[in-house]
Motif scaffolding. Structure first.
Motif, PDB file in Angstrom:
ATOM      1  N   VAL A  97     -15.519 -12.715 -23.085  1.00  0.00           N
ATOM      2  CA  VAL A  97     -14.078 -12.716 -22.767  1.00  0.00           C
ATOM      3  C   VAL A  97     -13.899 -13.245 -21.339  1.00  0.00           C
ATOM      4  O   VAL A  97     -14.439 -12.670 -20.386  1.00  0.00           O
ATOM      5  N   PRO A  98     -13.162 -14.357 -21.173  1.00  0.00           N
ATOM      6  CA  PRO A  98     -12.996 -14.924 -19.830  1.00  0.00           C
ATOM      7  C   PRO A  98     -12.421 -13.895 -18.856  1.00  0.00           C
ATOM      8  O   PRO A  98     -11.511 -13.140 -19.202  1.00  0.00           O
ATOM      9  N   GLY A  99     -12.972 -13.894 -17.666  1.00  0.00           N
ATOM     10  CA  GLY A  99     -12.499 -12.958 -16.634  1.00  0.00           C
ATOM     11  C   GLY A  99     -13.300 -11.675 -16.601  1.00  0.00           C
ATOM     12  O   GLY A  99     -13.161 -10.879 -15.671  1.00  0.00           O
ATOM     13  N   VAL A 100     -14.135 -11.471 -17.613  1.00  0.00           N
ATOM     14  CA  VAL A 100     -14.950 -10.250 -17.657  1.00  0.00           C
ATOM     15  C   VAL A 100     -16.348 -10.555 -17.139  1.00  0.00           C
ATOM     16  O   VAL A 100     -16.940 -11.592 -17.447  1.00  0.00           O
ATOM     17  N   ARG A 101     -16.841  -9.646 -16.308  1.00  0.00           N
ATOM     18  CA  ARG A 101     -18.235  -9.712 -15.857  1.00  0.00           C
ATOM     19  C   ARG A 101     -18.849  -8.363 -16.213  1.00  0.00           C
ATOM     20  O   ARG A 101     -18.604  -7.358 -15.544  1.00  0.00           O
ATOM     21  N   VAL A 122     -17.096  -4.503 -15.997  1.00  0.00           N
ATOM     22  CA  VAL A 122     -17.388  -3.692 -17.194  1.00  0.00           C
ATOM     23  C   VAL A 122     -18.829  -3.195 -17.102  1.00  0.00           C
ATOM     24  O   VAL A 122     -19.752  -3.981 -16.850  1.00  0.00           O
ATOM     25  N   LEU A 123     -18.994  -1.893 -17.285  1.00  0.00           N
ATOM     26  CA  LEU A 123     -20.316  -1.264 -17.213  1.00  0.00           C
ATOM     27  C   LEU A 123     -20.785  -0.981 -18.642  1.00  0.00           C
ATOM     28  O   LEU A 123     -20.064  -0.336 -19.415  1.00  0.00           O
ATOM     29  N   CYS A 124     -21.964  -1.460 -18.987  1.00  0.00           N
ATOM     30  CA  CYS A 124     -22.476  -1.273 -20.347  1.00  0.00           C
ATOM     31  C   CYS A 124     -23.680  -0.341 -20.308  1.00  0.00           C
ATOM     32  O   CYS A 124     -24.663  -0.605 -19.587  1.00  0.00           O
TER      33      CYS A 124
END
Ligand code: PRP
Ligand code: URA
Length: 355
Positions: free
Chosen positions: A78-82, A103-105
């Protein structure tokens, strides 16, 4: 802070514990599911959480699956997500400080809940350092600017038409039509980056600014014979293109190409050359044709082949470090006679009915 949270079935238990814990820590939590432990597909939840972060509904995202890896792969589409898959507090800190991860995975299967809570705490409290990292993060957001050198045209109609083309029962007339149509699809993909310029157009209702291709000069260069079958398709797309011809045949014993004819537009060195040949087998013919165009000073060469063998792709890319290749299929490989498997047989003979 507004946190979007989600999981799959493997991460559900930890998500169910992390959501209220994050709320107790003072965050506003948006739970994107799932609502129970039933088996689900992690990309579905990765996208929901990532979209919420990308469109500003949430400032950060937390995703939990078995390892955290699949969630990160999904969210990063998703563009804009790191998104960063993290298992130690040091990595959680660096993901924020250096990568400005949003975003923490987390791993629900291999990392204990108390460790994951600590990872959340570090991730949510560490600021981005900026400075030398800013330009790098901007590059991440821009995405890869390097075009892949081989593009496979992935379209249901291409797959459908190609399956008919391959069949030994397909008669010459239909074979020719399909080669022309598939050439059109390849041309469409190969010209995707042509620059546009603004022009004023008056419709029956008003004048507005439309866009047209900005004077790109093109030469379609079929490798004879079989390449001739693709020319009409390309000319339908680019009627102003000139056509150059390079005649080559493969020696049946050695599979080496031999040139027997060449006639190119005088200004070929100023044109984008679309080299067309339905078959890229050993790559010998295409490499020789492209080499010849380079000798004439052509800068921008693109090869359009309906079916390509991996051996041919490698050979052409090794021979010419800049050429870009467009194909409808990368087939399994070559047989002992250097024919493509599963392929479609001898393209020239099938186009011209000389079987
Ligand atoms: C076929 C095909 C290519 C070449 C591919 O032509 O159209 O030009 O073989 O093989 P390669 O990648 O191993 O060089 P062919 O020599 O059969 O001549 P034709 O087009 O006149 O039938
Ligand atoms: N040329 C063809 O026409 N077909 C192949 O499979 C290989 C080379």
């Amino acid at each position: 802070m507004k946190i979007a949270i989600g999981s799959d079935h493997a991460g559900f238990e930890q998500k169910a514990a992390l959501a209220p814990w994050l709320a107790e820590e003072g965050h506003e939590v948006l739970d994107f599911g799932p609502a129970n432990e039933d088996r689900v597909d992690y990309p579905d939840y990765a996208y929901r959480v990532a979209m919420a972060v990308a469109d500003g509904r949430a400032e950060r995202g937390v995703l939990v699956c078995g390892t955290g890896l699949g969630m990160a792969m999904g969210a990063n589409k998703v563009p804009g997500v790191r998104a960063a898959a993290v298992q130690t507090p040091e990595f959680a800190e660096l993901a924020r400080a250096h990568n400005d991860a949003n975003v923490l995975c987390l791993s629900g299967r291999f990392v204990d809940l108390d460790v994951n809570e600590e990872l959340c705490r570090v991730f949510l409290s560490t600021p981005f350092e900026g400075g030398r990292h800013e330009g790098r993060v901007a590059k991440l957001d821009r995405g890869c600017l390097v075009e892949p050198r081989v593009r496979v045209v992935n379209h249901p109609l291409v797959a459908h038409k190609l399956s008919i083309l391959r069949s030994e029962d397909t008669p010459t007339k239909l074979f020719r039509e399909l080669v022309r149509e598939l050439a059109l699809f390849l041309g469409y993909e190969a010209t995707r980056d042509f620059p546009l310029e603004d022009v004023q157009v008056t419709t029956p209702l008003e004048t507005f600014t439309a866009q047209r291709v900005a004077g790109k000069k093109v030469a379609v260069v079929p490798i004879l014979r079989a390449g001739l079958g693709m020319v009409d398709g390309l000319l339908m797309l680019i009627p102003s293109a000139k056509v150059g011809h390079i005649g080559m045949y493969r020696d049946h014993e050695t599979h080496e190409p031999h040139e027997y004819y060449c006639k190119l537009p005088e200004d070929v060195d100023q044109r984008t050359c679309l080299v067309v040949d339905p078959m890229l087998a050993t790559g010998g013919s295409a490499a020789m044709a492209i080499g010849y165009l380079r000798e004439q000073g052509v800068q921008d060469v693109r090869l359009l082949s309906i079916v390509a063998a991996p051996e041919g792709l490698e050979a052409v890319m090794a021979a010419d470090p800049a050429v870009r290749i467009f194909t409808c299929s990368i087939d399994r490989g070559l047989n002992d006679d250097a024919y493509i498997l599963p392929g479609l047989g001898d393209a020239g003979d099938r186009i011209f009915g000389t079987l």
